[in-house]
Write an enzyme that holds these catalytic residues in place. Structure first.
Site, PDB file in Angstrom:
ATOM      1  N   HIS A 104      38.237  34.968  46.432  1.00  0.00           N
ATOM      2  CA  HIS A 104      39.274  34.518  45.497  1.00  0.00           C
ATOM      3  C   HIS A 104      39.978  33.251  45.980  1.00  0.00           C
ATOM      4  O   HIS A 104      41.071  32.948  45.517  1.00  0.00           O
ATOM      5  CB  HIS A 104      40.302  35.637  45.254  1.00  0.00           C
ATOM      6  CG  HIS A 104      39.742  36.800  44.470  1.00  0.00           C
ATOM      7  ND1 HIS A 104      40.446  37.945  44.199  1.00  0.00           N
ATOM      8  CD2 HIS A 104      38.527  36.972  43.877  1.00  0.00           C
ATOM      9  CE1 HIS A 104      39.695  38.786  43.484  1.00  0.00           C
ATOM     10  NE2 HIS A 104      38.517  38.215  43.294  1.00  0.00           N
ATOM     11  N   GLY A 172      41.012  48.864  52.052  1.00  0.00           N
ATOM     12  CA  GLY A 172      42.255  48.491  51.378  1.00  0.00           C
ATOM     13  C   GLY A 172      42.091  47.782  50.054  1.00  0.00           C
ATOM     14  O   GLY A 172      42.752  46.778  49.810  1.00  0.00           O
TER      15      GLY A 172
END
Ligand code: APR
Length: 238
Positions: A104, A172
């Site tokens: 990202h 996570g």
């Protein structure tokens, strides 16, 4: 050496004090994603998107890697490790991991608004301003962050890395956002898949984790070092 791919999301940085997105105190409970983090928002009101990125940048000041980031780095002594992260922070770099793919993008660079492949312009700790222009092309600069509704240019590279992995560790992430959530799919049959996350596996994620070897249900800073110790021992005996 065997190939390990570690896919990390916001939860790997949570123990460093960086907020996640979808937990009860996550960023998307405080900010409207459609106002601050989509391509449409950028076209409609780029100042709001840039303000949001500057807020994230100032939130990163003083943040340090935690035991999970360091354990992932240590794994490099025993395995060919690639870190694939959707995080836009640089905590994996700060911990010393050497092979990191930022799906990202990252907070610390700007790029041309018109050209995804333009030379990245580092911010070097400064705030992003609205009128900064690319020194090569004169185009307006924008955050080097993939916004919602935008393509993820490195996804094919990440899929290829997963397709060669012997072990995948997912840390996570709520696995709510595609295409990164789909990255467990190219994992070869017979490869091991570990999921480190304090949350339950949601019904939506069950399919993505259907071949899971183990869910280490706890905080990254506690569980990743335990898992890494086990994997290190195994690498030593073989
Ligand atoms: N250790 C490990 N995991 C944790 C911890 C912790 N201490 N605390 C929370 N988590 C887990 C949560 O249980 C949850 O599964 O981290 C995950 C965070 O999920 P999200 O907030 O959805 O973050 P992420 O999956 O990284 O989001 C993906 O969404 O908004 C976008 O672009 C943004 O890259 C981001 C993408």
């Amino acid at each position: 050496m065997k190939n390990v791919v570690v896919l990390t999301g916001a939860g790997v940085s949570a123990d460093s004090g960086v907020p996640t997105f979808r937990d009860v105190d996550g960023l998307w409970t405080k900010y409207d994603v459609n106002e601050v983090c989509t391509h449409e928002a950028y076209l409609r009101n780029r100042a709001k998107v840039i303000d949001f990125m500057n807020m994230l940048r100032s939130g990163m000041k003083g943040k340090q890697p935690n035991a999970a980031h360091y354990a992932i780095r240590d794994l490099e002594q025993y395995y060919n490790v690639t870190v694939v992260t959707t995080n836009i922070d640089r905590l994996h770099e700060m911990a010393g991991s050497t092979n990191i793919l930022h799906l990202h993008g990252d907070l610390d660079n700007l790029r041309s608004e018109r050209d995804d492949n333009s030379r990245l312009i580092p911010l070097n700790g400064a705030e992003e301003t609205l009128d900064a222009r690319h020194p090569d092309t004169g185009d307006l600069l924008r955050p080097n962050v993939v916004l919602f509704q935008e393509a993820v240019p490195l996804i094919a590279d990440a899929e290829e890395i997963v397709s060669r992995a012997d072990i995948m560790i997912v840390v996570g992430t709520s696995l709510a956002v595609y295409p990164s959530a789909g990255l467990t799919m190219p994992l070869p049959r017979g490869a091991e898949l570990y999921y480190v996350d304090p949350g339950e596996v949601s019904s939506d994620s069950q399919m993505l984790l259907r071949n899971m070897t183990e869910h280490l249900q706890g905080k990254a800073a506690e569980m990743v070092p335990l898992l890494v110790e086990r994997l290190k021992k195994r690498a030593l005996v073989k």
